[in-house]
Design a protein around this motif. Structure first.
Motif, PDB file in Angstrom:
ATOM      1  N   GLU A 192       0.864  -1.174   0.000  1.00 40.47           N
ATOM      2  CA  GLU A 192       0.000   0.000   0.000  1.00 40.47           C
ATOM      3  C   GLU A 192       0.905   1.230   0.000  1.00 40.47           C
ATOM      4  O   GLU A 192       1.824   1.328   0.814  1.00 40.47           O
ATOM      5  CB  GLU A 192      -0.886  -0.010   1.240  1.00 40.47           C
ATOM      6  CG  GLU A 192      -1.794   1.189   1.345  1.00 40.47           C
ATOM      7  CD  GLU A 192      -2.553   1.206   2.651  1.00 40.47           C
ATOM      8  OE1 GLU A 192      -3.776   1.027   2.609  1.00 40.47           O
ATOM      9  OE2 GLU A 192      -1.912   1.379   3.704  1.00 40.47           O
ATOM     10  N   GLY A 213      -0.693   5.138   2.371  1.00 45.32           N
ATOM     11  CA  GLY A 213      -1.969   4.886   3.033  1.00 45.32           C
ATOM     12  C   GLY A 213      -1.984   5.427   4.444  1.00 45.32           C
ATOM     13  O   GLY A 213      -0.956   5.785   5.013  1.00 45.32           O
ATOM     14  N   CYS A 214      -3.141   5.504   4.986  1.00 40.02           N
ATOM     15  CA  CYS A 214      -3.328   5.935   6.369  1.00 40.02           C
ATOM     16  C   CYS A 214      -2.898   4.797   7.298  1.00 40.02           C
ATOM     17  O   CYS A 214      -3.352   3.670   7.137  1.00 40.02           O
ATOM     18  CB  CYS A 214      -4.804   6.276   6.550  1.00 40.02           C
ATOM     19  SG  CYS A 214      -5.367   6.329   8.239  1.00 40.02           S
ATOM     20  N   THR A 261      -3.689   4.010  10.266  1.00 42.07           N
ATOM     21  CA  THR A 261      -4.736   3.414  11.096  1.00 42.07           C
ATOM     22  C   THR A 261      -5.934   2.946  10.274  1.00 42.07           C
ATOM     23  O   THR A 261      -6.869   2.393  10.832  1.00 42.07           O
ATOM     24  CB  THR A 261      -5.212   4.431  12.150  1.00 42.07           C
ATOM     25  OG1 THR A 261      -5.677   5.606  11.481  1.00 42.07           O
ATOM     26  CG2 THR A 261      -4.086   4.781  13.103  1.00 42.07           C
ATOM     27  N   CYS A 262      -5.897   3.172   8.968  1.00 39.25           N
ATOM     28  CA  CYS A 262      -6.994   2.752   8.087  1.00 39.25           C
ATOM     29  C   CYS A 262      -6.827   1.276   7.715  1.00 39.25           C
ATOM     30  O   CYS A 262      -5.741   0.725   7.840  1.00 39.25           O
ATOM     31  CB  CYS A 262      -7.008   3.593   6.816  1.00 39.25           C
ATOM     32  SG  CYS A 262      -7.276   5.341   7.111  1.00 39.25           S
ATOM     33  N   PRO A 263      -7.895   0.654   7.218  1.00 36.19           N
ATOM     34  CA  PRO A 263      -7.766  -0.722   6.740  1.00 36.19           C
ATOM     35  C   PRO A 263      -6.731  -0.813   5.612  1.00 36.19           C
ATOM     36  O   PRO A 263      -6.577   0.118   4.819  1.00 36.19           O
ATOM     37  CB  PRO A 263      -9.155  -1.068   6.221  1.00 36.19           C
ATOM     38  CG  PRO A 263     -10.067  -0.115   6.904  1.00 36.19           C
ATOM     39  CD  PRO A 263      -9.273   1.137   7.138  1.00 36.19           C
ATOM     40  N   THR A 316      -5.260  -1.448   2.242  1.00 35.24           N
ATOM     41  CA  THR A 316      -5.770  -1.537   0.870  1.00 35.24           C
ATOM     42  C   THR A 316      -4.582  -1.448  -0.088  1.00 35.24           C
ATOM     43  O   THR A 316      -4.114  -0.350  -0.402  1.00 35.24           O
ATOM     44  CB  THR A 316      -6.785  -0.415   0.568  1.00 35.24           C
ATOM     45  OG1 THR A 316      -6.185   0.842   0.888  1.00 35.24           O
ATOM     46  CG2 THR A 316      -8.055  -0.590   1.354  1.00 35.24           C
ATOM     47  N   ARG A 347       3.270   0.395   3.162  1.00 31.53           N
ATOM     48  CA  ARG A 347       2.858  -0.643   4.105  1.00 31.53           C
ATOM     49  C   ARG A 347       2.863  -1.956   3.331  1.00 31.53           C
ATOM     50  O   ARG A 347       2.305  -2.040   2.239  1.00 31.53           O
ATOM     51  CB  ARG A 347       1.470  -0.363   4.690  1.00 31.53           C
ATOM     52  CG  ARG A 347       1.472   0.857   5.575  1.00 31.53           C
ATOM     53  CD  ARG A 347       0.312   0.948   6.530  1.00 31.53           C
ATOM     54  NE  ARG A 347      -0.999   0.761   5.939  1.00 31.53           N
ATOM     55  CZ  ARG A 347      -2.094   0.481   6.653  1.00 31.53           C
ATOM     56  NH1 ARG A 347      -2.029   0.350   7.956  1.00 31.53           N
ATOM     57  NH2 ARG A 347      -3.256   0.339   6.061  1.00 31.53           N
ATOM     58  N   THR A 376       5.439  -1.187   8.066  1.00 27.98           N
ATOM     59  CA  THR A 376       5.442   0.145   7.507  1.00 27.98           C
ATOM     60  C   THR A 376       6.879   0.586   7.267  1.00 27.98           C
ATOM     61  O   THR A 376       7.724   0.487   8.159  1.00 27.98           O
ATOM     62  CB  THR A 376       4.738   1.143   8.453  1.00 27.98           C
ATOM     63  OG1 THR A 376       3.419   0.680   8.688  1.00 27.98           O
ATOM     64  CG2 THR A 376       4.694   2.529   7.857  1.00 27.98           C
TER      65      THR A 376
END
Length: 137
Positions: free
Chosen positions: A66, A69-70, A72-74, A76, A111, A132
């Protein structure tokens, strides 16, 4: 005559029933990703995964990345690459597999997750933890 007919009917009914293919014992056939490390080196992502379990059941790997990406987000993934255990680009040393990805990944933060798929399709793929990486690492 009736006795023979009843005996034949009984044998036919006894032969009927639910028949299934044998299923593997999940706990004995699983693959685990025991440890995974990743780092950036000269513009490439280097992944080292140590596996455990029944490695003869390893069908393929999916490297999922990923980009930006965020945290703490799922998870993706925007980059997915499939690797077979004995393909070029995969280096194996005992139960460790090393992947080198030199694709342009223009993100600030990556990530990374690894999946190890089992040849027994009723067994879920093994998943690594999500690692990460940032350019400072």
């Amino acid at each position: 005559m009736k006795r023979t007919l009843l005996l034949c009917l009984f044998l036919v009914l006894a032969a009927c029933g639910k028949k299934e293919w044998p299923q593997p014992i999940v706990t004995e056939e699983m693959i685990q990703i025991n440890h995974m490390e990743a780092r950036l080196e000269q513009g490439c992502v280097m992944i080292n995964a140590k596996l455990g379990g029944r490695l003869v059941n390893l069908e393929y790997f999916m490297v999922e990345i990923e980009q930006d990406g965020c945290p703490t987000c799922p998870f993706t993934p925007s980059f997915v690459r499939k690797y077979y255990p004995f393909s070029s680009g995969v280096y194996r040393q005992e139960n460790s597999y090393i992947f080198t990805i030199c694709e342009p990944l223009p993100a600030q933060t990556l990530r990374i997750r690894l999946k190890a798929d089992n040849t027994h399709h009723i067994i879920e793929p093994a998943l690594s933890e999500i690692i990460t990486l940032s350019p400072a690492q």
